[in-house]
Design a protein around this motif. Sequence first.
Motif: not given
Length: 372
Positions: A355-362
């Motif tokens: 959720l945070i890295v793949r969806r949110g950040i990237y």
Amino acid sequence: MRRVVIAGLGDSGVLTAIKLAKHAEVVGISAKPGLVSGQELGWRLSRPGEWARHNWITFDKFRGLDRVRTVQGTLTGVDLAAGKVFLDRPDGIAAVEPYDALVISTGVTNGFWRKPELQSADEIVAGLRAAHDRLATAESVIVVGGGAAAVSSAYNLARTWPDKRVELYYPGERALQHHHARAWERVRSQLVEAGVQLHPGHRAAIPDDFECDDITSTPVEFSTGQPPASADAVLWAIGRVRPNTDWLPAEILDEHGFVRVTPELRVPDHRGVFAIGDVAATDPLRTSARNRADGLLARNILAEFADRPLRSFRPASRRWGSILGIQPDGLEVFGPNGKPFRFPAWSFERILMSLIVRRGIYRGVRDNQPLP
Ligand SMILES: Cc1cc2nc3c(=O)[nH]c(=O)nc-3n(C[C@H](O)[C@H](O)[C@H](O)COP(=O)(O)OP(=O)(O)OC[C@H]3O[C@@H](n4cnc5c(N)ncnc54)[C@H](O)[C@@H]3O)c2cc1C
């Protein structure tokens, strides 16, 4: 639409390109066919398959780069007056890319794990495997260096292979000198618990012509007077970084070869030229990558196109973030005050990465399989 060329698609370049993709015509130029992150060396060396799933991602997997034209090639020069960069494609053919705004994000060279040379996907995977295999077959390993790369390598090697003798040699009384003392105290006890032998006060002598870009096996000598030390494999992680700026004119570089920038991340006296990441001389620790200046940079580029005022980047005075990487019991992230925040193991994949890295950040990453 204005045209932005991102020179170097590593951690900062990819994020900046994603932020600009809907607002400008973006062209990203990179020596690699995907993001090969410079982060988490210990994890990469000890468990490369799993590391690669999160840190070696071909550009076509990033949904946020769908509108970005990525070009593989080595940047060879820039004409700042005419607004063009020059590059050599993998087939050897030279090419030119004009720009309205240029983002310089070519990073630094550091050891064997961060090099700017042109590589195919197969070569990248072979390199990841080769370093792992070299360390897997060694019965003893010396890690030289006192920064996060050295500390995390020693720790992860010791935890992955408990029967190996792993020793860490660093020059000061403590390692992680740019982190808060509290962070070092905690990491120190984790290293000892993992069986890493610590050798403070040992400054390795480095021959002038040695680039520190290979795992070696010759004895390590010390300029601090101790007898030489030997192991089957010696990993040099001494932070001898070299900015990837040989394609740029000296007039925009500081005395160490990094790109000079104003607090707005703009190259002085060159409207439309910006720099970010490890190559940009923002502050002594050059922290604009980890402090996520990509959003600010994207806004500033669009503001400059619209003749609006630009905002300033405020660096953190200490290093922060993950040091040892993901472990079976979770991931610890240290704040600038040295206090750890723990993501429990169950949350790493489901919450943090998904959720945070793949969806949110990237902004979305298509399924990226671990290495076979
Ligand atoms: C989201 C995020 C989280 C982070 N978390 C941490 C953390 O927890 N702890 C920590 O210590 N640090 C962290 N960092 C920071 C990280 O350690 C580095 O600072 C970061 O990898 C530097 O990124 P970069 O884009 O400047 O360089 P790089 O990722 O090295 O990218 C440079 C790219 O340019 C290419 N290139 C170079 N020269 C040329 C050329 N001539 N032609 C074409 N291409 C070229 C290179 O091949 C490479 O692909 C984080 C960074 C980010 C973005």
